[in-house]
Scaffold this active site. Structure first.
Site, short mmCIF file in Angstrom:
data_model
loop_
_atom_site.label_atom_id
_atom_site.label_comp_id
_atom_site.label_asym_id
_atom_site.label_seq_id
_atom_site.Cartn_x
_atom_site.Cartn_y
_atom_site.Cartn_z
N SER A 199 17.15 55.24 22.96
CA SER A 199 18.30 54.77 23.76
C SER A 199 19.13 55.97 24.20
O SER A 199 19.32 56.92 23.44
CB SER A 199 19.14 53.82 22.89
N CYS A 323 27.54 47.04 15.78
CA CYS A 323 26.97 45.81 16.33
C CYS A 323 27.30 44.59 15.49
O CYS A 323 27.03 43.47 15.90
CB CYS A 323 25.45 45.95 16.44
N1 PLP Z 1 18.36 50.27 17.08
C1 PLP Z 1 19.19 51.02 16.35
C2 PLP Z 1 18.69 51.64 15.07
C3 PLP Z 1 20.51 51.21 16.75
O1 PLP Z 1 21.33 51.97 16.01
C4 PLP Z 1 20.95 50.62 17.96
C5 PLP Z 1 22.35 50.75 18.38
O2 PLP Z 1 23.25 50.90 17.59
C6 PLP Z 1 20.03 49.87 18.70
C7 PLP Z 1 18.75 49.71 18.23
C8 PLP Z 1 20.42 49.22 19.97
O3 PLP Z 1 20.49 50.17 21.01
P1 PLP Z 1 21.29 49.81 22.34
O4 PLP Z 1 22.76 49.87 22.00
O5 PLP Z 1 20.89 50.86 23.32
O6 PLP Z 1 20.86 48.45 22.74
#
Ligand code: PLP
Length: 377
Positions: A199, A323
């Protein structure tokens, strides 16, 4: 402001914003257009793809731009299950994945898939042996993150890939490397995973762009978005050129003196461990070795109150992952810490810009919180 939440998102350097501005205002063509402005953009998108692919150690043809890490995770999980639909309906993952993987797995459970959620040890560790012993002849997918976003634990993806090749070569392997990309050294080729999610906004790029590596063992990958045929027909939609140039520029900047940047982050983390450990009732949580993530608990003091108190002093840290939006963290729950320890967990995460003075200010604020606020847990 003291920003200690680089695992949530990162500041965008000026050069990245400038490159995006130029693409938005001057080089705004649609890469599918047949006149020069569009054709130039098409060429540029391929240059930017090569930059990101170079940093990931893969061929540009194996890298597909997405809108975020969440999209890459969802695409990988569903595409792997689609390819292996005749092999079986079993998935191996961990209880500490990001929700992007966990919720995709839960959706598949509703489609009659069986999911094994591996629980880490008390330090957040998960061994390759543990993963491999959960694999069965009908396992379609193994999805294990590279670096845990709350604890900083690094999982042994290359060992898992080697073990899978010996035990059940048709099982596909996905790794969510959103927190691993440009933080722990790896290349797609040496890792051996079939899907790798990354990302942009975790490495100095803008929000709203990511990429998925799809390796050679994935035959005819299932298109995520059928439509106008962009991204080799697998993920249609006019290319988000400004986000993509921002991602590529950020990667280029991060790659410059990367070992020094990682060593700096590791030194900042070591300083944080030492300084914070001197605070009464503070414990280090998990055994994360990634250079940019440190979880601690102020045992007895609710993490949400700490975050609010520090925020009032201009210090940004998070209570678990951003999140979770205030909900209890499933990662902390998986560690089975005593209630008072689990309730006090906060995450500090660092970038190349973080200084030891930032850590000292944070330590002082935490100590003051401890000394002046009543424990409530
Ligand atoms: N996977 C992990 C380990 C993350 O830390 C995050 C975001 O915090 C994501 C996936 C999701 O990424 P994005 O914010 O680009 O959707």
């Amino acid at each position: 402001m003291i920003y200690l939440d680089h695992a949530a998102t990162t500041p965008v350097p000026r050069e990245v914003a400038d490159a995006m501005y130029a693409v938005l205002t001057e080089q705004f063509g649609n890469p599918s257009s047949q006149y020069q402005l569009g054709m130039d953009m098409k060429k540029q998108v391929e240059d930017w793809r090569r930059t990101v692919a170079g940093a990931l150690g893969c061929d540009a043809r194996e890298l597909f731009f997405t809108s975020c890490g969440t999209e890459g995770d969802n695409w990988a999980v569903t595409a792997a299950c689609w390819q292996n639909r005749h092999l079986g309906r079993h998935i191996v993952t961990t209880a500490v994945e990001h929700n992007a993987v966990l919720e995709a797995c839960k959706w598949l459970e509703k489609q009659d898939y069986e999911v094994t959620y591996l629980v880490p040890d008390a330090n957040g560790g998960i061994s390759a042996e543990k993963v491999l012993s959960a694999v069965r002849p009908d396992t379609a997918l193994v999805s294990i993150m590279m670096v845990n976003n709350e604890l900083g634990n690094v999982y042994p993806i290359a060992d898992i890939a080697r073990g899978l090749a010996a035990k059940n070569p048709r099982t596909l392997l996905h790794t969510d490397a959103v927190q691993g990309f440009l933080k722990v050294p790896f290349t797609a080729k040496s890792l051996g995973a079939d899907f790798i999610t990354i990302s942009g906004h975790k490495v100095g790029g803008p929000k709203g762009v990511g990429a998925l590596y799809i390796g050679p063992r994935v035959r005819n990958p299932r298109p995520l978005l059928p439509g106008g045929g962009q991204e080799a027909g697998l993920r249609s939609g006019t290319e988000a050129t400004a986000q993509i140039v921002g991602f590529a520029k950020a990667v280029e900047l991060r790659m410059d003196h990367l070992p020094e940047k990682l060593a700096h982050m590791a030194a900042v983390k070591a300083h944080a461990v030492e300084t914070l450990s001197a605070i009464p009732d503070l414990m280090i949580v998990g055994g994360g070795t990634a250079p940019h993530i440190l979880s601690v608990s102020l045992v007895g003091w609710p993490s949400q109150n700490i975050v609010t108190d520090l925020s009032a002093q201009g210090i940004c840290v998070s209570a678990g992952s951003a999140c979770h939006q205030g909900k209890a963290s499933h990662v902390v729950a998986a560690l089975k810490l005593p209630k008072k320890a689990a309730g006090g967990v906060i995450r500090l995460s660092f970038g190349p810009e973080t200084t030891e003075a930032d850590i000292d200010a944070c330590a002082e604020a935490l100590k003051k919180h401890h000394d002046t606020r009543m424990p409530m847990l």
